[in-house]
Every structure is written in structure tokens, then in C-alpha cells.
Write a protein that holds these residues in place. Structure first.
Motif, PDB file in Angstrom:
ATOM      1  N   GLU A 182       2.247   1.860  -2.298  1.00  0.00           N
ATOM      2  CA  GLU A 182       0.873   2.059  -1.757  1.00  0.00           C
ATOM      3  C   GLU A 182       0.875   1.869  -0.378  1.00  0.00           C
ATOM      4  O   GLU A 182       1.510   0.844   0.220  1.00  0.00           O
ATOM      5  N   PRO A 183      -0.118   2.429   0.175  1.00  0.00           N
ATOM      6  CA  PRO A 183      -0.132   2.613   1.847  1.00  0.00           C
ATOM      7  C   PRO A 183      -0.653   1.216   2.266  1.00  0.00           C
ATOM      8  O   PRO A 183      -1.484   0.459   1.793  1.00  0.00           O
ATOM      9  N   ASN A 184       0.185   0.633   3.269  1.00  0.00           N
ATOM     10  CA  ASN A 184      -0.283  -0.667   3.905  1.00  0.00           C
ATOM     11  C   ASN A 184      -0.292  -1.910   2.956  1.00  0.00           C
ATOM     12  O   ASN A 184      -0.786  -3.168   3.205  1.00  0.00           O
ATOM     13  N   ILE A 185       0.304  -1.595   1.733  1.00  0.00           N
ATOM     14  CA  ILE A 185       0.340  -2.689   0.874  1.00  0.00           C
ATOM     15  C   ILE A 185       1.983  -2.945   0.475  1.00  0.00           C
ATOM     16  O   ILE A 185       2.347  -4.223   0.388  1.00  0.00           O
ATOM     17  N   GLY A 186       2.817  -2.115   0.417  1.00  0.00           N
ATOM     18  CA  GLY A 186       4.054  -2.116   0.221  1.00  0.00           C
ATOM     19  C   GLY A 186       4.662  -1.269  -0.747  1.00  0.00           C
ATOM     20  O   GLY A 186       4.173  -0.395  -1.332  1.00  0.00           O
ATOM     21  N   THR A 187       6.245  -1.221  -0.862  1.00  0.00           N
ATOM     22  CA  THR A 187       6.876  -0.521  -1.775  1.00  0.00           C
ATOM     23  C   THR A 187       7.967  -1.032  -2.510  1.00  0.00           C
ATOM     24  O   THR A 187       8.451  -2.219  -2.177  1.00  0.00           O
ATOM     25  N   GLU A 188       8.030  -0.485  -3.753  1.00  0.00           N
ATOM     26  CA  GLU A 188       9.025  -1.127  -4.723  1.00  0.00           C
ATOM     27  C   GLU A 188      10.072  -0.138  -5.296  1.00  0.00           C
ATOM     28  O   GLU A 188       9.480   0.911  -5.693  1.00  0.00           O
ATOM     29  N   VAL A 189      11.289  -0.196  -5.107  1.00  0.00           N
ATOM     30  CA  VAL A 189      12.317   0.487  -5.629  1.00  0.00           C
ATOM     31  C   VAL A 189      13.027  -0.172  -6.693  1.00  0.00           C
ATOM     32  O   VAL A 189      13.659  -1.467  -6.545  1.00  0.00           O
TER      33      VAL A 189
END
Length: 594
Positions: A576-583
């Protein structure tokens, strides 16, 4: 039942007669009741007038002295259904004579104390007016009449008060109601019968037409309706028969044309559609029906030429009616060829459109162009940099510090090109399955710890807080150690690069549903939703300039996906933009057999 016009007709007819009978009945009963009551009142007034006029005892001024004679008079005049009171006008109106059965008890009593005497009528009669009223006492309807009797000096010396039982009147009224009710039921019965007969005469021909139309809808077009009259129903039957004849002729013509077209079109490999000048589909072969999702009733549809980039077709301009275009339909690319056909009058009747599937060729061509463009773009920047710095170094007046700095840049750009070529070679080997995997049993936890130790300096430089959760007793996996380490290193490096300083990076390693799961989560800049579906494509970058500044080639995630899938695993990215990323990386668990 009420969905039938026959029953609606009967019900409406029934309601009309019922409402009419009810209105008439209410009117008649009301008028009869008024007439009967008025007759009773007239009779009572006439009788009281006769008593007051012709009785010498009542015409005298001294009623008290003649009380007994007055009592005999009213007893003689009063009938069984009537009660007559003689009330003397004193300070308190007093009853001096009565035909009541309780005569002995009420003589000498005040008229206002008697329940069968209405005081308001008494007071009104003392004013010199005849007063009339009707009320119900002990469930007995009574008519009251108060008649004033005047003395010789013109004053009211007393009144004659008569009540009459109205039971006979209401018995007559109730009998009339019964007669009217029976008449209503009889009229309604006749109404239903006549309504059924009239409705049947109308609905039966309509039902016959409907039944024939249903047969035609099922494919039996040899239907004719019997014409029984010359009215509107008969005209409807005539028009139906005419329509049947015209329809049969039209269908025969269509069948002949359809047979010709079917023979030609059904055996063609390409999709073929024939449309008339109005855009209506005349015919379509099975490939075109499936391609354009026309369905079985395609003859009822209008073909929109703009949907296949043929909006410039103009039947008045011959040159616009023949040619070919490239268009995309349902994610497939087609070469659409079109040409006009002529009708029996040798006029242009419409278009024949042929759809040739070139999706595979188009995609391969686009991939080739995109790949060449991306590689050229990636090589252009370092080559340009190396060339410009080299040309500068060839000059004689460059000091040693500048020369060393330029050589450092040239070396860095050479390394960049080396990484790009290495990644391209690795992808090529993965595509052609030429990679020699050296699979061994390893612990994912140990690999994660080794990678973190290698990236520890970079993590500290950016001030990130690392959260590491590795469950105990996680099964080992049988994988190529270097390949999996390259994947995890690439993803953790991306989290470090694309997370602002003093960010949070969380790494989880656990077992779930027979898979070893590695989750790398950050609170970085995130990836827009529209870019997430293309993030694993080669050379695809969300922010191209920023990615190059951070040293990326745009191939890391593509290589990671290829390596994980080569190990029968799965890699998923959520962001999510400006919230973070999970792989999330999933690898199947396995133990080396001894």
C-alpha cells in the motif's frame, strides 16, 4: 385466476352491479324509513290536534277541575302503540293525565322526572312550538311529539305529549332490506352468468390467437385462426392470418440465404461476420460467434463497427469499404480484413468482415521491441557516462584527483553493465532451463541470519529497526543455496533501499500448511495498486529514475520469481502506498532421503 381478462371482466362487472345495488338499496331503505317515520309523525300530530281542538275539557281553562274527563279522553284516543301525556304548565310542568300503564304512579309528578318524556321537547312546546324527536329507550325506538295547547288569552296552558312505538316501522324497513338483499344476490348471480358469457365471447377468440402464436413460437408456422365475426376481434384474426403468411414467406427466404452462407462460412478457419448497411448481423460462422460472444440469437444484434476500429466506414464512399486494420478483442489481437458485398439489385448491401488471429505474433513482436528498448536504455546511460569521462581523461590538463574520481565513476558504470549482463544471462538460462541447480538441505533461518549480517552496516546507516521472528523446529528445505540466498538478499535489500531512514523492517520465518514461509515486511514508500500486477515483469520499475539511482537493473524481482518457481515455490507481493510492502515467499518442505 385473476390474471385472465375473462375473470377481470367478470369481477369488474360484478363490482359495478354490486355497487349500484348497494347505492340503490341504501337510498331506497333510507327514503322508506324517512317516509314511514314522517307518516307516523303526521298521524301523531293530526291526532293531537284533533284531541286539543275537539275535546271540550282540554279547551277549557281549568284542566285540574276536568282532570278525570281529560283522562278518559286520552285513554279513548291513545292506541296500543302510543302513550299520551297531558302536562299542565305550572312552575314545574306536572302530568295530570296519562295513557301509560304506570298512570297511577306518574299522575301529579314532574314531567322532567319521567324517562319517557324528553325535557327539551317539553320546554320547546311551552314556547308555543310543536316539537318532534326520535330516540331509543330500552332498545325500543320511540317517536316523541310535544303539542302546545293555548288558553283563551293566547298563552300555553299545557301540552299534549305523545310517544309512539316505531317497531312496526323498523319491521317494515328490515323486511324491505331483506327483499333488497335477496334481489341484490339474484342480480349478482345473473350478472356473473351474463358476464361469463360476454367475457367468453371476447376472450375465446383471443385465447385461440394466443394458442396459435404459441405454436408459432415453438416453430410450427402453419397456423391459421378461424374468423367468426367482422368486428375488432375478427379483424385481429384476419391480421394474424396475414402475418402468418408473410412470416412463412420471409422464413423461407431466410433459410435459403442461410443455407448458402453456412456452407461457405462454417468451414473457414478465420472468424467471418456479414452485416448489412444498418449494422445488423446477417450471418456469422462459429469462430466469430465465439470470438465476439454473439450467442445463438446473433441475428437480433447490431454490430458496432467502432468496436473494431472501423468507425470510418461510409457506404457513400467506396474507398472506405475495403481494407484491413489491427484491433484487440478480449485481450487478443486480430487483423481485421473487410470488403463490401452486393445485393440482388447490385447495390452495396453490407460488409464481409474476416478476423485473423495474430495475437501470438503481436505479443512476440512487442516483447522483442520492449526487451530491445529496455536493454538499449539500460546500456545507453553507462556507455554515455564512460564515453564522456574517457574523452575528458584523454585531455592533458586533468589533475590527478579529478582523474581518480573519473576512473572511479567509469569503474562503477562498468560494474553496472556487468550486473546487467549477468542478470540477463541468468534470466536466459532460467528461460531455457539451462541453470544447473545444486540442491542441498539447508535451514532458511540460517540463510536469513547470514544475509542480515551482510547487510548489517547498510541497516545501521539508514537507522532501521530490524524485527526478526524465526520459529524453532522449522523443517529444512532442499534448494539451491546460492539461488535462494540471492532471492532473499534481493528482497531484503529492496526493503532497506525503499524505506525511509529510521524505518521498521520485520522478517518472519515459520511453517504453514506444509510450506516454509519467509515474510519480509517494511513500512516504506509502498507500491501503487496499478503497478503491483507488473512488478515482476522484466525491466519494470515503479519509479524508474529513483530505481536507477539506487543501483537497480529492473531484473531483480523477475529473477527472484523465476528462481522460486523453479523450486516449486511461490512468491507474492502485497503493498500500500506510504504504508509499506510485504513480500511472502513459500517453499515446499523436504528432507533428503538417506
Amino acid at each position: 385466476m385473476f390474471s385472465s381478462i375473462k375473470w377481470r371482466f367478470i369481477v369488474i362487472y360484478f363490482l359495478l352491479v354490486f355497487i349500484a345495488m348497494v347505492i340503490i338499496g341504501i337510498f331506497i331503505v333510507d327514503k322508506l324509513e324517512q317516509h314511514q317515520i314522517n307518516s307516523v309523525i303526521t298521524s301523531m300530530e293530526y291526532k293531537l290536534e284533533n284531541i286539543a281542538s275537539y275535546s271540550t275539557y282540554l279547551t277549557s281553562d281549568d284542566w285540574v277541575a276536568n282532570r278525570e274527563e281529560i283522562q278518559d279522553t286520552i285513554t279513548e284516543y291513545a292506541s296500543s302503540a302510543e302513550t299520551l301525556y297531558v302536562i299542565l304548565n305550572e312552575d314545574i310542568p306536572t302530568i295530570i293525565a296519562s295513557s301509560s300503564k304506570q298512570n297511577d304512579r306518574i299522575i301529579g309528578d314532574s314531567a322532567f322526572q319521567q324517562r319517557f318524556i324528553d325535557p327539551t321537547l317539553v320546554l320547546k312546546a311551552f314556547e308555543g312550538e310543536t316539537a318532534v324527536n326520535k330516540e331509543v329507550i330500552d332498545n325500543i325506538p320511540l317517536e316523541h311529539v310535544a303539542y302546545p295547547v293555548f288558553s283563551s288569552n293566547g298563552k300555553v296552558k299545557g301540552i299534549l305529549y305523545m310517544t309512539s312505538d316505531l317497531k312496526n316501522v323498523y319491521a317494515t324497513v328490515n323486511e324491505s332490506k331483506t327483499i333488497l338483499t335477496n334481489a341484490t344476490f339474484l342480480a349478482l348471480g345473473i350478472t356473473v352468468l351474463l358476464g361469463f358469457m360476454i367475457a367468453s365471447s371476447i376472450t375465446e377468440p383471443i385465447h385461440d390467437v394466443t394458442k396459435k402464436a404459441e405454436e408459432m413460437a415453438m416453430g410450427n408456422f402453419d397456423q391459421f385462426v378461424e374468423v367468426k365475426s367482422d368486428d375488432e376481434i375478427g379483424q385481429l384474426a384476419n391480421m394474424f392470418n396475414h402475418l402468418t403468411l408473410k412470416l412463412n414467406q420471409t422464413i423461407q427466404d431466410m433459410d435459403l440465404e442461410k443455407s448458402k452462407l453456412d456452407t461457405i462460412f462454417n468451414y473457414m478457419a478465420e472468424g467471418v461476420v456479414a452485416i448489412d448497411r444498418n449494422g445488423s448481423i446477417i450471418h456469422a460462422n462459429p469462430i466469430a460467434i465465439e470470438l465476439l460472444n454473439l450467442g445463438n440469437n446473433f441475428n437480433e444484434k447490431v454490430f458496432n463497427l467502432s468496436d473494431i476500429n472501423l468507425g470510418n466506414i461510409n457506404y457513400n464512399i467506396t474507398n472506405s469499404l475495403e481494407g484491413d486494420v489491427i484491433t484487440e478483442i478480449n485481450s487478443q489481437v486480430f487483423k481485421v480484413k473487410y470488403a463490401p458485398f452486393k445485393n440482388e439489385k447490385n447495390d452495396i448491401g453490407g460488409l464481409i468482415i474476416v478476423f485473423q488471429d495474430i495475437t501470438r505474433e503481436h505479443r512476440l513482436d512487442n516483447m522483442r521491441k520492449e526487451f530491445v528498448a529496455n536493454v538499449s536504455h539500460e546500456l545507453k546511460t553507462p556507455i554515455t557516462t564512460i564515453k564522456s569521462y574517457t574523452e575528458t581523461l584523454m585531455e592533458d590538463d586533468i589533475d590527478k584527483n579529478t582523474k581518480d574520481r573519473f576512473l572511479t565513476v567509469i569503474d562503477s558504470e562498468c560494474d553496472r553493465m556487468t550486473r546487467l549482463v549477468r542478470d540477463l544471462l541468468q534470466l536466459s538460462n532460467l528461460d531455457y532451463k539451462k541453470t544447473n541447480w545444486k540442491k542441498v538441505e539447508i535451514s532458511t533461518g540460517e540463510i536469513i541470519r547470514d544475509i542480515i549480517s551482510k547487510l548489517d552496516l547498510l541497516i545501521k546507516e539508514k537507522g532501521h529497526r530490524l524485527i526478526l521472528n524465526i520459529e524453532e523446529d522449522i523443517p529444512n528445505v532442499v534448494v539451491d543455496k546460492d539461488g535462494i540466498e540471492q532471492v532473499i538478499l534481493n528482497i531484503i535489500s529492496n526493503s532497506i533501499k525503499y524505506t525511509e531512514d529510521n524505518g521498521i523492517i520485520e522478517i518472519n520465518n515459520y511453517e504453514a500448511e506444509g510450506d516454509v514461509v519467509i515474510s519480509i515486511k517494511d513500512n516504506g514508500i509502498g507500491i501503487p495498486q496499478m503497478d503491483q500486477k507488473r512488478i515482476f515483469e522484466r525491466f519494470y520499475r515503479v519509479e524508474k529514475g529513483r530505481s536507477r539511482d539506487l543501483g537497480g537493473t529492473g531484473l531483480g524481482l523477475s529473477i527472484a520469481k523465476e528462481i522460486i518457481e523453479a523450486h516449486n515455490g511461490n512468491i507474492v507481493l502485497n503493498s500500500e502506498p506510504n504504508i509499506g510492502t510485504e513480500v511472502i515467499i513459500k517453499l515446499p518442505t523436504s528432507v533428503i532421503q538417506s
